[in-house]
Design an enzyme around this catalytic site. Structure first.
Site, PDB file in Angstrom:
ATOM      1  CG  ASP A 444      -6.491  -2.730 -49.400  1.00 50.40           C
ATOM      2  OD1 ASP A 444      -5.769  -3.123 -48.478  1.00 50.40           O
ATOM      3  OD2 ASP A 444      -7.703  -2.999 -49.477  1.00 50.40           O
ATOM      4  CG  HIS A 445       0.606  -3.088 -47.476  1.00 45.92           C
ATOM      5  ND1 HIS A 445       1.142  -3.769 -48.551  1.00 45.92           N
ATOM      6  CD2 HIS A 445       1.663  -2.801 -46.673  1.00 45.92           C
ATOM      7  CE1 HIS A 445       2.449  -3.887 -48.404  1.00 45.92           C
ATOM      8  NE2 HIS A 445       2.791  -3.303 -47.264  1.00 45.92           N
ATOM      9  NE  ARG A 446      -7.926  -4.911 -47.005  1.00 49.46           N
ATOM     10  CZ  ARG A 446      -9.250  -4.752 -47.050  1.00 49.46           C
ATOM     11  NH1 ARG A 446     -10.021  -5.393 -46.186  1.00 49.46           N
ATOM     12  NH2 ARG A 446      -9.816  -3.957 -47.957  1.00 49.46           N
TER      13      ARG A 446
END
Length: 474
Positions: A444-446
């Site tokens: 998850d690039h968040r």
């Protein structure tokens, strides 16, 4: 003449695993006329991922079973009514449905006790009115959509009904995916008129409301045109020699909903690396031959991959995290609950090994074996599938080199372990055949940036190339 007065108590489909929205009734253990006691199992249901037996929380005589075996029922829906000793004036047991509709007050009085078995349902009023609509399904479905056309032409009057009810303390009813959609669309659920069964707000309700708010007056015609077009297109897949239609329910439905929610919520990034695992494969063979981990313990390459991932997480704990949208925080988990994607006759499920990071290699092997066996037997409980923090999917068993795995909702990373193949590889300055696999890490690039994701994947690769590092790094 003395007549025994009885009142009806209704038992609703509970949320046996937090967050579930429906379950399928597999079998009934009772029938109308049977006497039941508090705690007696009355039916077996299949949730999205497990089969569970449901005990009833009171004594009495079964009056009515509202759904046959094989029915999929929403959480919070009445599935069985039981006649119990009641006060004078209570509804007779001979007419459960009309009594519920005509005298909602007794049903409302019994409501607080029934609510306790539901997870995620807060106090709400007007339940008896919704139940009455369920008993007249035909008229409900015909009448419920009527408020929808009002929304485009006069947005203000439409939400009046729902808002008026909610001012009395009621929480709008909607499934998690619908709530997510409402948030994405910026729609206040309290302003939407529900048309679903039992007053549940549907996706169609949200879209109708959003379209009404987006355009002034003319849009009232547009939805009609769109619906007409969709009505023409929809029948196209129907018929065709040899076509088979399979109901979308159970594990398949849950998987579909989870994957859609994950794919459109978490920005996925997937990185790949090829690894020479020749030494790891030799290590696996030695462990099998020696029986050091136990004679009955299954030893496989997946065990070493799992251990490598756990060591990598220990070195980079920030990847074992969760995005908390409500609190606007990143929650770094204190322990690793390692999920293992398992193919079962019922479909794909992802049970997890609790606190896997604290286990020895032998302990991990035992837990992994038990998890897989329980899953194959279809005995995995909902608790075993809750709280996962990171997952491994072993696509290599199907002969696949790798893939771009989708995150399990609520997790920050998932590792795909591909097939181990003998390939030409440069080893000590020479091209020789070596055993090679491809690893893919989606994150998850968040909350996981490229640097962290790359370091974790590189560590896993380094551990599998030189398994002795499991001791020095671990």
């Amino acid at each position: 003449m003395t007549t025994e007065v009885r009142s009806l108590r209704e038992f609703k489909m509970p949320d046996v695993g937090e967050g579930l929205t429906e379950a399928e009734i597999l079998s009934w253990y009772v029938k109308p006329g049977d006497t039941v006691t508090d705690g007696q199992v009355v039916c077996e249901v299949e949730t999205a991922k497990a089969a569970v037996e449901l005990p009833i929380p009171f004594n009495g005589v079964v009056e009515q079973l509202f759904f046959p075996e094989g029915s999929t029922v929403d959480v919070g829906t009445v599935i069985i009514s039981v006649a119990v000793a009641g006060e004078a004036g209570a509804a007779p047991a001979t007419a459960p449905a009309p009594a519920a509709a005509a005298a909602p007050a007794p049903a409302a009085e019994a409501e607080p006790e029934r609510r306790e078995v539901l997870v995620g349902y807060g106090p709400r009023t007007g339940t008896a009115q919704r139940r009455a609509r369920r008993t007249t399904t035909t008229t409900t479905k015909a009448a419920a959509p009527q408020p929808a056309p009002v929304a485009p032409a006069a947005p203000a009057p439409v939400p009046t009904g729902p808002v008026a009810e909610l001012q009395l303390g009621e929480r709008p009813l909607a499934k998690p995916p619908v709530r997510k959609l409402a948030k994405d669309l910026g729609v206040d659920l309290r302003a939407v008129t529900p048309t679903g069964r039992d007053g549940v707000i549907t996706r169609e309700d949200l879209h109708a409301y959003a379209e009404a708010q987006a355009a002034p007056a003319a849009p009232a015609v547009e939805p009609v045109v769109v619906e007409a077009a969709e009505a023409v297109v929809a029948p196209v897949p129907v018929s065709g020699a040899g076509d088979v239609r399979v109901p979308i329910k159970g594990v398949r439905k849950a998987t579909a909903q989870a994957m859609v929610a994950s794919a459109f919520t978490a920005p996925h990034v997937t990185e790949f690396v090829q690894v020479d695992v020749t030494r790891t494969m030799k290590f696996v063979r030695k462990l099998k031959e020696s029986g050091e981990l136990g004679r009955d313990v299954r030893v496989s390459p997946l065990l070493l991959v799992a251990k490598a991932l756990l060591v990598a997480i220990k070195r980079h704990p920030e990847i074992n995290a969760q995005w908390d949208e409500a609190a606007q925080e990143i929650v770094v988990k204190g322990q690793v609950n390692l999920g293992i994607a398992a193919a079962t006759p019922r479909g794909l499920i992802v049970p997890n090994i609790k606190d896997a990071g604290s286990k020895t290699l032998a302990g991990l092997a035992t837990s992994l074996g038990e998890l897989v066996e329980t899953a194959r037997q279809g005995k995995t409980s909902p608790a075993d599938m809750q709280g996962g923090t990171v997952t491994i999917t072993n696509v290599g068993v199907f002969g696949v080199d790798t893939g771009t795995p989708i995150l399990n909702p609520g997790e920050a990373a998932i590792l795909a372990f591909g097939a181990v193949r003998e390939l030409p590889w440069v080893h000590k300055g020479k091209v020789v055949p070596r055993q090679v696999t491809t690893l893919a890490l989606s994150f998850d690039h968040r909350l996981v940036d490229g640097e962290l994701g790359s370091k974790v994947l590189a560590d896993i690769a380094g551990l599998l190339e030189f398994p002795k590092r499991l001791i020095t790094w671990g």
